[in-house]
Design a protein around this motif. Structure first.
Motif, mmCIF file in Angstrom:
data_model
loop_
_atom_site.group_PDB
_atom_site.id
_atom_site.type_symbol
_atom_site.label_atom_id
_atom_site.label_comp_id
_atom_site.label_asym_id
_atom_site.label_seq_id
_atom_site.Cartn_x
_atom_site.Cartn_y
_atom_site.Cartn_z
ATOM 1 N N SER A 66 42.526 27.458 8.509
ATOM 2 C CA SER A 66 42.097 28.735 7.947
ATOM 3 C C SER A 66 40.581 28.867 7.976
ATOM 4 C CB SER A 66 42.608 28.868 6.504
ATOM 5 O OG SER A 66 42.063 27.832 5.704
ATOM 6 N N GLY A 67 40.121 30.013 7.521
ATOM 7 C CA GLY A 67 38.686 30.270 7.516
ATOM 8 C C GLY A 67 38.290 31.122 8.709
ATOM 9 N N SER A 68 37.030 31.041 9.093
ATOM 10 C CA SER A 68 36.531 31.903 10.155
ATOM 11 C C SER A 68 37.163 31.566 11.495
ATOM 12 C CB SER A 68 35.011 31.799 10.247
ATOM 13 O OG SER A 68 34.615 30.451 10.428
ATOM 14 N N GLY A 69 37.276 32.599 12.340
ATOM 15 C CA GLY A 69 37.821 32.406 13.668
ATOM 16 C C GLY A 69 39.160 33.066 13.877
ATOM 17 N N VAL A 70 39.635 33.027 15.126
ATOM 18 C CA VAL A 70 40.884 33.703 15.493
ATOM 19 C C VAL A 70 41.877 32.791 16.198
ATOM 20 C CG1 VAL A 70 39.758 35.959 15.638
ATOM 21 C CG2 VAL A 70 39.875 34.518 17.673
ATOM 22 N N LEU A 71 41.458 31.632 16.658
ATOM 23 C CA LEU A 71 42.367 30.778 17.417
ATOM 24 C C LEU A 71 43.594 30.378 16.612
ATOM 25 C CD1 LEU A 71 40.198 28.296 19.538
ATOM 26 C CD2 LEU A 71 41.474 30.295 20.296
ATOM 27 N N THR A 72 43.467 30.307 15.292
ATOM 28 C CA THR A 72 44.605 29.930 14.463
ATOM 29 C C THR A 72 45.758 30.912 14.587
ATOM 30 O OG1 THR A 72 45.231 29.209 12.242
ATOM 31 C CG2 THR A 72 43.796 31.135 12.387
ATOM 32 N N PHE A 73 45.487 32.139 15.088
ATOM 33 C CA PHE A 73 46.515 33.159 15.230
ATOM 34 C C PHE A 73 47.134 33.195 16.627
ATOM 35 C CE2 PHE A 73 43.403 34.773 12.102
ATOM 36 C CZ PHE A 73 44.217 34.755 10.977
ATOM 37 N N PHE A 74 46.618 32.370 17.548
ATOM 38 C CA PHE A 74 47.100 32.404 18.922
ATOM 39 C C PHE A 74 48.362 31.558 19.080
ATOM 40 C CE2 PHE A 74 42.910 33.469 21.336
ATOM 41 C CZ PHE A 74 42.730 34.566 20.520
ATOM 42 N N ASP A 75 49.195 31.936 20.052
ATOM 43 C CA ASP A 75 50.387 31.162 20.354
ATOM 44 C C ASP A 75 49.992 29.831 20.995
ATOM 45 O OD1 ASP A 75 52.042 33.168 19.426
ATOM 46 O OD2 ASP A 75 52.237 34.120 21.395
ATOM 47 N N THR A 76 50.748 28.812 20.664
ATOM 48 C CA THR A 76 50.509 27.478 21.211
ATOM 49 C C THR A 76 51.725 27.015 21.997
ATOM 50 O OG1 THR A 76 51.325 26.502 19.149
ATOM 51 C CG2 THR A 76 48.949 26.836 19.336
ATOM 52 N N PRO A 77 51.548 26.069 22.930
ATOM 53 C CA PRO A 77 50.268 25.450 23.306
ATOM 54 C C PRO A 77 49.409 26.410 24.126
ATOM 55 C CG PRO A 77 52.015 24.663 24.730
ATOM 56 C CD PRO A 77 52.684 25.513 23.682
ATOM 57 N N LEU A 78 48.098 26.247 24.015
ATOM 58 C CA LEU A 78 47.147 27.100 24.708
ATOM 59 C C LEU A 78 46.076 26.229 25.346
ATOM 60 C CD1 LEU A 78 46.018 29.992 25.270
ATOM 61 C CD2 LEU A 78 44.728 29.761 23.133
ATOM 62 N N SER A 79 45.819 26.453 26.619
ATOM 63 C CA SER A 79 44.795 25.697 27.345
ATOM 64 C C SER A 79 43.487 26.479 27.343
ATOM 65 C CB SER A 79 45.251 25.439 28.782
ATOM 66 O OG SER A 79 44.273 24.709 29.494
ATOM 67 N N LEU A 80 42.408 25.808 26.960
ATOM 68 C CA LEU A 80 41.083 26.421 26.895
ATOM 69 C C LEU A 80 40.078 25.510 27.577
ATOM 70 C CD1 LEU A 80 41.392 27.114 23.106
ATOM 71 C CD2 LEU A 80 41.098 28.967 24.744
ATOM 72 N N THR A 81 39.047 26.092 28.166
ATOM 73 C CA THR A 81 37.970 25.262 28.690
ATOM 74 C C THR A 81 37.080 24.806 27.543
ATOM 75 O OG1 THR A 81 36.407 27.072 29.059
ATOM 76 C CG2 THR A 81 37.953 26.560 30.861
ATOM 77 N N LEU A 82 36.345 23.729 27.765
ATOM 78 C CA LEU A 82 35.391 23.266 26.758
ATOM 79 C C LEU A 82 34.385 24.365 26.447
ATOM 80 C CD1 LEU A 82 34.076 21.091 24.992
ATOM 81 C CD2 LEU A 82 32.846 20.299 27.035
ATOM 82 N N LYS A 83 33.930 25.075 27.457
ATOM 83 C CA LYS A 83 32.973 26.165 27.238
ATOM 84 C C LYS A 83 33.579 27.244 26.358
ATOM 85 C CE LYS A 83 30.287 29.681 29.691
ATOM 86 N NZ LYS A 83 30.026 30.288 31.023
#
Length: 301
Positions: A66-83
């Motif tokens: 929880s807290g700031s940000g939006v990734l917690t709401f995305f479907d998983t698994p999710l692949s992201l670059t380090l950048k």
């Protein structure tokens, strides 16, 4: 509007070395400002070839916090670059992205880099919203996610702004400017702009994006902001922390946020009366001959 709370401040004009300081060596809660130390460690690891901007990290079920940000709401698994992960960590202060970055580099590596910088009162304690996997220092309950001083966090932001990677005195190497430009692009596109940038954006006469790169950190009784400001008279770093604030509201006119904004305006107007210019926010901040020659990326104004 008055501010009821405490302030720790360290501001430095990088061209003239002028300084303004208020309790600059008093240890304070970082809140999300500690993410600057994680970003700097990532930059150094990219430089050494131990990490790549395009390497893939996986957001798995249960990683969201929880807290700031939006990734917690995305479907998983999710692949992201380090950048992508670091961009989310900086621009929207995404806590889930921050934990992915901590998993990638490690708390010990970040703290090792902090010690390598010679900083004595800056520390990352643990991941956000997750139990620690190691014994915590005795002062962790007081500081939470991280601790620092206004002076020490200025050092990290100055390193990024000057593009001083590697050991002190080591010249910029091929590729350094691109690494620093990537980080500056994240910082100058900071989403939360109610503190240092609040009154300064109107002083920027360029059309190339903001002349301010910053990282904020907020808790109920804490409001912090650390920024690079590309003044027309020369670049400067503003490192401002507030704590034990009576006003714990999460509104745009929070007393501490307004006070930080007013302090920033006073300092910048005194040191750079001509205003600021986004065209000057390049790796090295115009202080070395090795800065990138291309125009900086950023949101159009």
């Amino acid at each position: 509007m008055s501010h009821h709370g405490h302030v720790a401040l360290y501001a430095k004009d990088l061209k003239s070395s002028r300084v303004v300081a208020i309790d600059a060596d008093h240890p304070v809660q970082t809140a999300s400002v500690i993410k600057l130390a994680i970003l700097f460690e990532a930059m150094e690891q990219v430089r050494s070839g131990k990490a790549r901007w395009d390497e893939k990290l996986t957001l798995a079920k249960g990683d969201g916090v929880s807290g700031s940000g939006v990734l917690t709401f995305f479907d998983t698994p999710l692949s992201l670059t380090l950048k992508d992960v670091l961009t989310m960590m900086v621009i929207v202060s995404d806590n889930t992205a921050t934990n992915l970055a901590i998993d990638r580099f490690g708390v010990d590596a970040v703290n090792g880099r902090i010690a390598w910088l010679g900083l004595k009162d800056t520390h990352l304690y643990k991941k956000i919203g997750k139990p620690s996997t190691a014994p915590m220092p005795a002062d962790q309950p007081k500081f939470g996610l991280g601790k620092t001083t206004a002076r020490e966090m200025e050092v990290i932001m100055e390193r990024i702004g000057r593009c001083q990677l590697g050991a002190v005195g080591e010249p910029m190497q091929q590729g350094d400017a691109a690494i620093c430009q990537t980080a500056l692009t994240m910082l100058r596109n900071q989403f939360y702009r109610n503190t240092i940038p609040r009154y300064l954006e109107t002083l920027d006469s360029s059309e190339t994006g903001s002349g301010i790169g910053s990282k904020t950190g907020s808790l109920n009784a804490v409001r912090n902001d650390v920024a690079i400001v590309a003044g027309k008279s020369g670049p400067m770093i503003l490192s401002i922390f507030t704590y034990e604030n009576e006003d714990k509201s999460w509104t745009a006119d929070n007393q501490a946020e307004m006070m930080i904004a007013k302090l920033a305006r006073q300092i910048v107007e005194a040191w750079s009366p001509e205003g600021i210019d986004g065209r000057n926010l390049l790796p090295g901040l115009g202080l070395t001959g090795d800065a990138a020659a291309s125009s900086p990326a950023g949101a159009s104004k």
